[in-house]
Scaffold this active site. Structure first.
Site, PDB file in Angstrom:
ATOM      1  N   TYR A  41      -0.941   4.209  -6.227  1.00 21.86           N
ATOM      2  CA  TYR A  41      -0.889   3.551  -4.920  1.00 21.86           C
ATOM      3  C   TYR A  41       0.576   3.466  -4.500  1.00 21.86           C
ATOM      4  CZ  TYR A  41      -0.941  -0.059  -1.333  1.00 21.86           C
ATOM      5  OH  TYR A  41      -0.759  -0.741  -0.160  1.00 21.86           O
TER       6      TYR A  41
ATOM      7  N   GLU B 207       0.455   3.405   4.160  1.00 21.39           N
ATOM      8  CA  GLU B 207      -0.138   3.283   2.836  1.00 21.39           C
ATOM      9  C   GLU B 207      -0.685   4.625   2.364  1.00 21.39           C
ATOM     10  OE1 GLU B 207      -2.818  -0.349   1.492  1.00 21.39           O
ATOM     11  OE2 GLU B 207      -4.057   1.283   2.200  1.00 21.39           O
TER      12      GLU B 207
END
Ligand code: GDP
Ligand code: MN
Length: 389
Positions: free
Chosen positions: A108, A196
């Protein structure tokens, strides 16, 4: 404002962030042709403004163009329910057809504005593919966080630090620096509030690639980004919110049943708190603003009432710049246009309050007067429950 994955990827690509080759498709035939151009195995990905698509059946891998067409037929037009869409789900109208990627590891990586720190901060985790909120709740120690110096901006050491923290080997450091530098440039140039990549992957060939991308932009900066405004997809937004924004109203739909019409964001927040303290749940946030016209107030009231979950309405106005008689006139105009079947509690104070009360009393609207905010909140919560206050 949010954009779709394929739009975010195309923006990131232009800043040098490696993303798989892909094309958007609106029909199964377009999907087939896109898959043919890409060649080989492709992934068909539902394009909605919410994550968790894989588990809901919104992501499929196809071996060839005709399989891609079949999956596109299946996904386009489906109502995709994921943990982020809510139980109603979202209708899929576009798919991304992308070359399939063999992955070794998933991470991530996100960049966002930390308002408390007053800085841009990068967040990374070795738990790729998982929602960062879940990682934060279950294993907060697995989240890495690096603030950017506001004067120096992004510096390569930040990327190296995160890369070490994620356990990336020395052969990936350069790629991480390049990727984060591109991501940061895209973020700042577009006035984003969030960028993101989840997952960021290492492919079987050892390359660092953004397999998913999500970007959110600061609405207050959109006036200087014509190109980003054009990416807006109103199908993905709450219809009442779209309508409200057209009238210059700050309206956000929530889950409760007490409609709120308030002037000023601070007073609106305080009103929502008081409703919760009284045991109720607000149906919306609505700030009609300091200088709203009677017409805007009228539109605001009508939008509020069109939300079927609203069982009672609280009008809480402190007349400062906004005058109470203007609010009352707007409410009366709305009442003339549509039947008001739910109870309304009114708490008016400030400039021209007597005039405002008089207008409301003569309107024929059956309303309850709240004396003070706490009293008004208690009354509206009782009325929403079908009780007498
Ligand atoms: P989200 O669940 O809506 O955030 O959708 P993502 O784009 O993040 O995809 C979910 C998962 O599907 C990823 O974590 C990957 O494991 C997998 N996935 C997506 N695209 C590909 C691909 O091209 N190749 C492989 N192997 N997996 C993929
Ligand atoms: Mn994802």
């Amino acid at each position: 404002m949010k954009i779709h994955e394929y739009q975010a990827k195309s923006m990131l690509r232009s800043y040098g962030v490696p993303v798989p080759r892909g094309e958007v498709a609106y029909t199964p035939i377009e999907a087939r042709n896109a898959a043919k151009r890409l060649g080989g195995k492709v992934v068909i990905k539902a394009q909605i403004h919410a994550g968790g698509r894989g588990k809901g059946g919104g992501i499929q891998v196809a071996r060839n163009a005709s399989e891609a067409e079949q999956f596109a037929k299946q996904i386009l037009g489906m109502t995709l329910v994921t943990p982020q869409t809510g139980p109603k789900g979202k209708l899929v109208r576009r798919v991304l057809i992308e070359e399939a990627v063999e992955t070794q590891r998933e991470f991530y990586l996100g960049i966002l504005v930390d308002r408390t720190a007053g800085r841009i901060v990068a967040i990374a985790s070795a738990e790729g593919g998982m929602a960062i909120e879940e990682v934060a709740a279950a294993t907060p120690e697995k989240i890495l966080r690096e603030e950017f110096d506001p004067i120096a901006g992004f510096q390569p050491y930040v990327a190296r630090k995160l890369a070490f923290g994620l356990g990336l080997g020395p052969d990936h450091l350069k790629a991480m620096v390049r990727l984060m530098s591109g991501l940061t440039k895209a973020f700042t140039a577009s006035d984003a509030s969030l960028a993101e990549i989840n997952p960021l992957v290492i492919t079987a060939g050892g390359e660092l690639v953004a397999l998913d991308a999500k970007m959110t932009f600061d609405d207050n900066a959109l006036f200087r980004h014509q190109d980003i405004r054009e990416l807006r997809d109103q199908d993905e937004e709450e219809p009442l919110e779209v309508e409200a924004s057209g009238f210059g109203l700050n309206y956000i739909k929530l889950e409760g049943n007490v409609g709120c019409m308030v002037n000023g964001a601070g007073l609106a927040m305080a009103t929502m708190d008081l409703i919760q303290l009284a045991g109720g749940r607000p149906a919306n946030f609505l700030d009609v603003g300091g200088g709203a016209s009677a017409e805007q107030v009228s539109h605001a009231f009508q939008i509020l009432l069109r939300d079927a979950s609203v069982k009672a309405v609280l009008i809480n106005i402190f007349g400062g710049i906004m005058r109470c008689d203007v609010v009352a006139t707007g409410v009366v105009e709305a009442v003339r246009r549509m039947e008001v079947t739910v109870p309304v509690v009114v708490r008016l104070e400030g400039t021209n309050v007597e005039e405002g009360r008089r207008i409301l009393e003569q309107s024929g609207l059956n309303f309850t007067v709240g004396t003070g905010m706490r009293d008004a909140a208690a009354k509206v919560v009782a009325l929403a429950r079908g009780e007498r206050p």
